[in-house]
Design an enzyme around this catalytic site. Structure first.
Site, mmCIF file in Angstrom:
data_model
loop_
_atom_site.group_PDB
_atom_site.id
_atom_site.type_symbol
_atom_site.label_atom_id
_atom_site.label_comp_id
_atom_site.label_asym_id
_atom_site.label_seq_id
_atom_site.Cartn_x
_atom_site.Cartn_y
_atom_site.Cartn_z
ATOM 1 N N SER A 31 -4.524 -0.393 5.750
ATOM 2 C CA SER A 31 -4.889 0.536 4.670
ATOM 3 C C SER A 31 -6.378 0.499 4.359
ATOM 4 C CB SER A 31 -4.184 0.150 3.370
ATOM 5 O OG SER A 31 -2.831 0.403 3.466
ATOM 6 N N HIS A 62 -4.325 6.612 5.931
ATOM 7 C CA HIS A 62 -3.920 6.278 7.303
ATOM 8 C C HIS A 62 -4.031 7.538 8.146
ATOM 9 C CE1 HIS A 62 -1.744 2.339 6.576
ATOM 10 N NE2 HIS A 62 -2.123 2.738 5.380
ATOM 11 N N HIS A 84 5.138 1.791 8.188
ATOM 12 C CA HIS A 84 5.643 0.788 7.241
ATOM 13 C C HIS A 84 7.144 0.942 7.065
ATOM 14 C CE1 HIS A 84 1.357 1.254 6.084
ATOM 15 N NE2 HIS A 84 1.432 -0.041 5.831
ATOM 16 N N TYR A 86 8.624 0.470 4.332
ATOM 17 C CA TYR A 86 8.876 1.138 3.037
ATOM 18 C C TYR A 86 8.806 2.662 3.135
ATOM 19 C CZ TYR A 86 3.745 1.461 2.475
ATOM 20 O OH TYR A 86 2.413 1.719 2.653
ATOM 21 N N GLU A 87 8.229 3.176 4.220
ATOM 22 C CA GLU A 87 8.189 4.631 4.381
ATOM 23 C C GLU A 87 9.563 5.170 4.790
ATOM 24 O OE1 GLU A 87 4.270 6.219 6.217
ATOM 25 O OE2 GLU A 87 4.414 4.154 6.893
ATOM 26 N N ALA A 114 -4.199 -4.816 4.200
ATOM 27 C CA ALA A 114 -4.641 -5.041 2.831
ATOM 28 C C ALA A 114 -3.581 -5.943 2.205
ATOM 29 C CB ALA A 114 -4.709 -3.717 2.089
ATOM 30 N N MET A 212 2.809 -5.704 2.629
ATOM 31 C CA MET A 212 4.028 -4.940 2.946
ATOM 32 C C MET A 212 4.067 -4.543 4.422
ATOM 33 S SD MET A 212 3.880 -2.364 -0.313
ATOM 34 C CE MET A 212 3.433 -2.956 -1.960
ATOM 35 N N SER A 213 3.408 -5.301 5.262
ATOM 36 C CA SER A 213 3.349 -4.893 6.681
ATOM 37 C C SER A 213 3.207 -6.121 7.571
ATOM 38 C CB SER A 213 2.143 -3.971 6.887
ATOM 39 O OG SER A 213 0.931 -4.675 6.709
ATOM 40 N N ASN A 236 -6.849 -7.182 -4.056
ATOM 41 C CA ASN A 236 -6.542 -7.389 -5.476
ATOM 42 C C ASN A 236 -5.913 -8.763 -5.595
ATOM 43 O OD1 ASN A 236 -4.238 -5.794 -4.015
ATOM 44 N ND2 ASN A 236 -3.222 -6.956 -5.629
ATOM 45 N N HIS A 247 -2.769 1.374 -6.469
ATOM 46 C CA HIS A 247 -3.144 1.648 -5.077
ATOM 47 C C HIS A 247 -4.628 2.022 -4.948
ATOM 48 C CE1 HIS A 247 -2.660 2.649 -0.904
ATOM 49 N NE2 HIS A 247 -3.052 3.897 -1.110
#
Ligand code: HPA
Length: 272
Positions: A31, A62, A84, A86-87, A114, A212-213, A236, A247
Site C-alpha cells: 500500500s 494499488h 488481499h 479481505y477483498e 504497510a 493484513m497481507s 501508524n 487509512h
C-alpha cells in the site's frame, strides 16, 4: 485443482510471450509503496487484467500491474498492487502471482507492506525488517489438495525470511543511514483494524507489527523454495497505542518514507 495449475501455467506462458524472461528478484509493493517500480529501466508494463487468470486489485493506491525492468543490471519483476484476502479473493487467488513466479523459475522475492506498530519502541513512518511472522488469519493458503509440482505438503517455515537476506537489508540500511527496526509481523485478515485487546494479545504472542497481507504469499513462496526478504513500512502505531486509526494516515506515512524505502530496496536488490 488441475484447472488451477493449468491457469498458473497459462499466466506464466503469457508473461514469457510478453517478454518476461529471467528475473533476478521479484518484488511485491505494498500500500502506497508502488512508486519504486518507476525506478526500473526499460520497463515492460503488464496490467493484471491482461494476464489470464490474474485477479484484479480493487484497493485505492494499488495500481494493479506488473512492471518488468532493470535496476543496476538486475532484472526485476515488480508487482504494483497485491490481492488481499479481505477483498474477498479466495486464498488461491491471493497467492496466484507467487505460484506464477514459481513456475517462471523465480528464486528470490522481496515482499513489502504497510503495517501498524505493535512494539511500543517503534514510531510511525519507520521501516521494519521482517524477521519472522505469525499467521493470525485463521486459514492457510496451502489448505486443500497439494500441488506437488509446486512444493511439499508440509513445508518447513523455520527460515521463512532467509538469514542472508536479513543481513543484507541491515547492511544496506546501515550504509545508507536509514533507520531500520526489526521484528515479527503478524497478519490479521482485516479489513477492520484490530482492537486494542487484539493488539495486546498480538504483542504478548510475540508480534512487533500487524498487517493484513504478506503471510499467505510468504507461505507459498517458501513452499516453492523461493527465498524471501520482508520489509514493512510502519505507517501508524496499532490500535490502543495511538488515538485513532485511519487509512489516510497509512497512505500519508508510506508517502513520507518512500525515499528511504526506494533507496533501501534498490540497494538490497543490487546486492542480492
Ligand atoms: N493494522 C493492520 N494493518 C495495517 C495497519 C494496522 O494498524 N496499518 C497499516 N496496515
Amino acid at each position: 485443482m488441475d484447472l488451477y495449475f493449468e491457469k498458473i501455467n497459462l499466466a506464466a506462458d503469457f508473461l514469457r510471450q510478453n517478454g518476461i524472461g529471467h528475473v533476478d528478484t521479484a518484488v511485491i509493493l505494498g500500500s502506497g509503496l508502488g512508486e519504486f517500480a518507476e525506478s526500473l529501466q526499460s520497463p515492460s508494463i503488464i496490467p493484471y487484467q491482461e494476464i489470464p487468470g490474474f485477479p484484479v486489485s480493487t484497493v485505492k493506491g494499488h495500481a494493479g500491474r506488473l512492471v518488468y525492468g532493470i535496476l543496476n543490471g538486475k532484472k526485476v519483476l515488480a508487482m504494483q498492487g497485491r490481492f488481499h484476502y479481505y477483498e474477498g479473493y479466495p486464498m488461491n487467488d491471493v497467492v496466484f502471482p507467487i505460484r506464477v513466479m514459481a513456475v517462471l523459475g523465480i528464486k528470490q522475492l522481496l515482499v513489502t507492506n504497510a503495517a501498524g506498530g505493535v512494539n511500543e519502541s517503534f514510531s510511525s513512518a519507520q521501516l521494519m525488517l521482517i524477521t519472522d511472522h505469525i499467521n493470525f488469519m485463521g486459514t492457510n493458503p496451502l489448505i486443500g489438495q497439494n500441488l506437488d509440482t509446486l512444493g511439499p505438503r508440509f513445508p518447513d517455515m523455520s527460515h521463512a525470511y532467509f538469514k542472508k537476506g536479513q543481513e543484507l537489508v541491515k547492511a544496506a540500511a546501515s550504509d545508507l543511514h536509514i533507520p531500520l527496526q526489526e521484528g515479527v509481523y503478524a497478519a490479521f485478515t482485516g479489513p477492520s483494524y484490530e482492537t486494542p485487546a487484539e493488539i495486546r494479545m498480538a504483542r504478548i504472542w510475540g508480534a512487533d507489527a500487524v498487517g493484513m497481507s504478506t503471510v499467505p504469499e510468504v507461505i507459498v513462496a517458501n513452499q516453492a523454495g523461493i527465498a524471501v526478504i520482508g520489509i514493512s513500512c510502519i505507517t501508524n502505531m496499532a490500535a490502543g497505542l495511538q488515538k485513532n486509526l485511519n487509512h489516510e494516515e497509512v497512505v500519508q506515512a508510506s508517502a513520507s518514507v518512500k525515499d528511504d524505502f526506494k533507496a533501501l530496496l534498490s540497494a538490497v536488490i543490487t546486492a542480492l
